[in-house]
Design a protein around this motif. Sequence first.
Motif, PDB file in Angstrom:
ATOM      1  N   ALA A 321      -7.449   8.725  12.170  1.00 23.67           N
ATOM      2  CA  ALA A 321      -6.738   9.958  11.820  1.00 23.67           C
ATOM      3  C   ALA A 321      -5.320   9.941  12.367  1.00 23.67           C
ATOM      4  O   ALA A 321      -4.370  10.386  11.708  1.00 23.67           O
ATOM      5  CB  ALA A 321      -7.497  11.171  12.359  1.00 23.67           C
ATOM      6  N   ALA A 322      -5.147   9.412  13.575  1.00 27.61           N
ATOM      7  CA  ALA A 322      -3.811   9.327  14.170  1.00 27.61           C
ATOM      8  C   ALA A 322      -2.921   8.372  13.392  1.00 27.61           C
ATOM      9  O   ALA A 322      -1.740   8.662  13.123  1.00 27.61           O
ATOM     10  CB  ALA A 322      -3.922   8.890  15.632  1.00 27.61           C
ATOM     11  N   LEU A 323      -3.446   7.211  13.008  1.00 25.77           N
ATOM     12  CA  LEU A 323      -2.659   6.251  12.223  1.00 25.77           C
ATOM     13  C   LEU A 323      -2.320   6.819  10.848  1.00 25.77           C
ATOM     14  O   LEU A 323      -1.202   6.634  10.343  1.00 25.77           O
ATOM     15  CB  LEU A 323      -3.439   4.942  12.078  1.00 25.77           C
ATOM     16  N   TRP A 324      -3.271   7.481  10.255  1.00 26.82           N
ATOM     17  CA  TRP A 324      -3.070   8.120   8.944  1.00 26.82           C
ATOM     18  C   TRP A 324      -1.950   9.149   9.033  1.00 26.82           C
ATOM     19  O   TRP A 324      -1.013   9.156   8.231  1.00 26.82           O
ATOM     20  CB  TRP A 324      -4.388   8.744   8.527  1.00 26.82           C
ATOM     21  N   GLY A 325      -2.000  10.023  10.022  1.00 27.47           N
ATOM     22  CA  GLY A 325      -0.958  11.031  10.175  1.00 27.47           C
ATOM     23  C   GLY A 325       0.397  10.420  10.483  1.00 27.47           C
ATOM     24  O   GLY A 325       1.429  10.846   9.934  1.00 27.47           O
ATOM     25  N   LEU A 326       0.428   9.415  11.350  1.00 29.59           N
ATOM     26  CA  LEU A 326       1.686   8.770  11.692  1.00 29.59           C
ATOM     27  C   LEU A 326       2.320   8.126  10.466  1.00 29.59           C
ATOM     28  O   LEU A 326       3.538   8.184  10.262  1.00 29.59           O
ATOM     29  CB  LEU A 326       1.439   7.715  12.776  1.00 29.59           C
ATOM     30  N   GLY A 327       1.488   7.515   9.617  1.00 27.08           N
ATOM     31  CA  GLY A 327       2.010   6.889   8.410  1.00 27.08           C
ATOM     32  C   GLY A 327       2.411   7.873   7.342  1.00 27.08           C
ATOM     33  O   GLY A 327       3.405   7.682   6.632  1.00 27.08           O
ATOM     34  N   TRP A 328       1.651   8.967   7.232  1.00 22.60           N
ATOM     35  CA  TRP A 328       1.895   9.932   6.163  1.00 22.60           C
ATOM     36  C   TRP A 328       2.985  10.940   6.520  1.00 22.60           C
ATOM     37  O   TRP A 328       3.680  11.447   5.634  1.00 22.60           O
ATOM     38  CB  TRP A 328       0.603  10.673   5.822  1.00 22.60           C
ATOM     39  N   GLY A 329       3.165  11.250   7.797  1.00 20.76           N
ATOM     40  CA  GLY A 329       4.048  12.334   8.205  1.00 20.76           C
ATOM     41  C   GLY A 329       5.446  12.269   7.631  1.00 20.76           C
ATOM     42  O   GLY A 329       6.022  13.279   7.217  1.00 20.76           O
ATOM     43  N   GLY A 330       6.029  11.081   7.584  1.00 28.41           N
ATOM     44  CA  GLY A 330       7.394  10.940   7.081  1.00 28.41           C
ATOM     45  C   GLY A 330       7.494  10.736   5.587  1.00 28.41           C
ATOM     46  O   GLY A 330       8.603  10.690   5.040  1.00 28.41           O
ATOM     47  N   ALA A 331       6.352  10.623   4.896  1.00 33.78           N
ATOM     48  CA  ALA A 331       6.383  10.287   3.467  1.00 33.78           C
ATOM     49  C   ALA A 331       7.183  11.282   2.625  1.00 33.78           C
ATOM     50  O   ALA A 331       7.996  10.864   1.788  1.00 33.78           O
ATOM     51  CB  ALA A 331       4.960  10.145   2.926  1.00 33.78           C
ATOM     52  N   PRO A 332       7.004  12.606   2.784  1.00 30.86           N
ATOM     53  CA  PRO A 332       7.806  13.520   1.967  1.00 30.86           C
ATOM     54  C   PRO A 332       9.302  13.328   2.153  1.00 30.86           C
ATOM     55  O   PRO A 332      10.065  13.306   1.188  1.00 30.86           O
ATOM     56  CB  PRO A 332       7.348  14.904   2.443  1.00 30.86           C
ATOM     57  N   THR A 333       9.726  13.160   3.410  1.00 32.08           N
ATOM     58  CA  THR A 333      11.146  12.946   3.693  1.00 32.08           C
ATOM     59  C   THR A 333      11.648  11.652   3.075  1.00 32.08           C
ATOM     60  O   THR A 333      12.708  11.611   2.453  1.00 32.08           O
ATOM     61  CB  THR A 333      11.370  12.876   5.215  1.00 32.08           C
ATOM     62  N   LEU A 334      10.893  10.586   3.265  1.00 32.37           N
ATOM     63  CA  LEU A 334      11.308   9.276   2.759  1.00 32.37           C
ATOM     64  C   LEU A 334      11.444   9.286   1.244  1.00 32.37           C
ATOM     65  O   LEU A 334      12.439   8.791   0.687  1.00 32.37           O
ATOM     66  CB  LEU A 334      10.290   8.218   3.190  1.00 32.37           C
ATOM     67  N   LEU A 335      10.467   9.868   0.561  1.00 35.74           N
ATOM     68  CA  LEU A 335      10.487   9.844  -0.895  1.00 35.74           C
ATOM     69  C   LEU A 335      11.533  10.791  -1.462  1.00 35.74           C
ATOM     70  O   LEU A 335      12.210  10.465  -2.443  1.00 35.74           O
ATOM     71  CB  LEU A 335       9.095  10.170  -1.433  1.00 35.74           C
ATOM     72  N   GLN A 336      11.699  11.971  -0.853  1.00 36.93           N
ATOM     73  CA  GLN A 336      12.739  12.891  -1.305  1.00 36.93           C
ATOM     74  C   GLN A 336      14.121  12.272  -1.118  1.00 36.93           C
ATOM     75  O   GLN A 336      14.984  12.368  -1.989  1.00 36.93           O
ATOM     76  CB  GLN A 336      12.643  14.206  -0.526  1.00 36.93           C
ATOM     77  N   THR A 337      14.333  11.650   0.034  1.00 38.79           N
ATOM     78  CA  THR A 337      15.630  11.026   0.300  1.00 38.79           C
ATOM     79  C   THR A 337      15.877   9.868  -0.653  1.00 38.79           C
ATOM     80  O   THR A 337      16.977   9.717  -1.199  1.00 38.79           O
ATOM     81  CB  THR A 337      15.687  10.538   1.755  1.00 38.79           C
ATOM     82  N   ALA A 338      14.863   9.040  -0.867  1.00 40.42           N
ATOM     83  CA  ALA A 338      15.021   7.884  -1.749  1.00 40.42           C
ATOM     84  C   ALA A 338      15.358   8.309  -3.170  1.00 40.42           C
ATOM     85  O   ALA A 338      16.264   7.757  -3.804  1.00 40.42           O
ATOM     86  CB  ALA A 338      13.744   7.040  -1.740  1.00 40.42           C
ATOM     87  N   VAL A 339      14.665   9.321  -3.700  1.00 42.74           N
ATOM     88  CA  VAL A 339      14.915   9.706  -5.087  1.00 42.74           C
ATOM     89  C   VAL A 339      16.260  10.405  -5.230  1.00 42.74           C
ATOM     90  O   VAL A 339      16.954  10.246  -6.246  1.00 42.74           O
ATOM     91  CB  VAL A 339      13.765  10.584  -5.639  1.00 42.74           C
ATOM     92  N   ALA A 340      16.664  11.176  -4.213  1.00 42.63           N
ATOM     93  CA  ALA A 340      17.951  11.855  -4.286  1.00 42.63           C
ATOM     94  C   ALA A 340      19.098  10.852  -4.220  1.00 42.63           C
ATOM     95  O   ALA A 340      20.082  10.972  -4.949  1.00 42.63           O
ATOM     96  CB  ALA A 340      18.069  12.872  -3.162  1.00 42.63           C
ATOM     97  N   GLU A 341      18.986   9.847  -3.349  1.00 39.71           N
ATOM     98  CA  GLU A 341      20.047   8.849  -3.247  1.00 39.71           C
ATOM     99  C   GLU A 341      20.093   7.959  -4.485  1.00 39.71           C
ATOM    100  O   GLU A 341      21.163   7.595  -4.960  1.00 39.71           O
ATOM    101  CB  GLU A 341      19.850   8.018  -1.987  1.00 39.71           C
TER     102      GLU A 341
END
Length: 411
Positions: A321-341
């Motif tokens: 659960a900790a690894l899952w959260g650590l990996g998933w936590g930044g996903a919205p930011t990463l994908l929003q930033t990537a698509v906007a750029e």
Amino acid sequence: MSHDTTAAAGPATRAPAHDEHRPPSGRLPLPALLALATAVFVTSLTETLPAGLLPALSTGLGVGEAAAGQSVTVYALGTALTAVPLAARTAGWRRKRLLLTSVAGFAAANTVTAASSSYALTLGARFLAGVAAGVAWALLAGYARRIAPAHLRGRAVAVAMTGIPLALSLGVPAGTFLGEAVGWRTAFAAMTVIAAGLLGWIALAVPDLPGEPRGARAPAARTLKVPGVLPVLAVTFALVLAHTVLHTYVAASLGHLGLGGSTGLVLLVFGAASLAGIGVTGRHIDRRLRALTLAGTLLVAVAAAALAAPAGSTALVLVAAALWGLGWGGAPTLLQTAVAEAGGAAADTAQTMLVSLWNAAMAAGGLAGGLLLDLLGAGALPWGVLLLLVPVVAVVAGARTHGFPARRGPA
């Protein structure tokens, strides 16, 4: 985008030149940003709350857990089907009016959900909540950027988007505890109370901004042809689909491992790790978007592999659960930033498309997870996640020039 949906250094949408509000140079408008963060919290928690309440929700509505899981699916469909047309239809609205309308939609939908004893009516209310989410997710990151000084826009989105990990780390476990203690209806009623208070906070603290001029948005078909946009959208769909399959039916997965009573604790660990993940992302995204996306995907894959173990101990599940959260936590930011750029001048349209596709993936994840659960059992869920993550790694690795570039400029 349970919401989801959404992020420590949000999309690089450009502030329109006609903004009436001019934020003070050198400091963030924290009362307004915290109101936006609470709106993100309400949006994200309304989306994810059924995950912790699924057994009780199933019993209360007289349906199976797979059917109860479709309360997430219809929410996501509400967003996926309406985000793009509503964003276009309301582009000229004053921003505060649009935000207040969205929050009022959450209050209404959660009120009906709390009072309903009809499965069909509950699904209708969840669809309405999804429509409100589509409006909110297409609005919030850009709103945060526009009320902040130019050199602090990324930090402003970071403050606003803390509502996502807070919903995961505090909201879902608290809602699960509340549902177990006094009933699942009380958890949804509490969401109505929060939304009602938020309406007043927004009215008092958030500056109003104009909408977009007529014709300012790039058409969707043209946006899809911009290099890099399509790879980011493809990664978004597969990654969100994988996450939703596991998150929606986490209670069933834990029950399969003999840990059905640990759902609240597992979600608490997942949420706390998500908060850490978004913190790491916020510090490094300006230079390491590609590496962070790959690392996050691999962490989710390792977590799924651990949950696929036939005799998972409590300790192993909590580590997963900790690894899952650590990996998933930044996903919205990463994908929003990537698509906007990647979108450049078409960033606003690209962002709205991502919101719509994100929620289409959530809807598909609810359906796919339900089918896996019914046909193959809960043990098949983490294996399905692993299968879905293979194309994510492949596309991110291949999109070195556009989408997930290997080299990015300084902050």
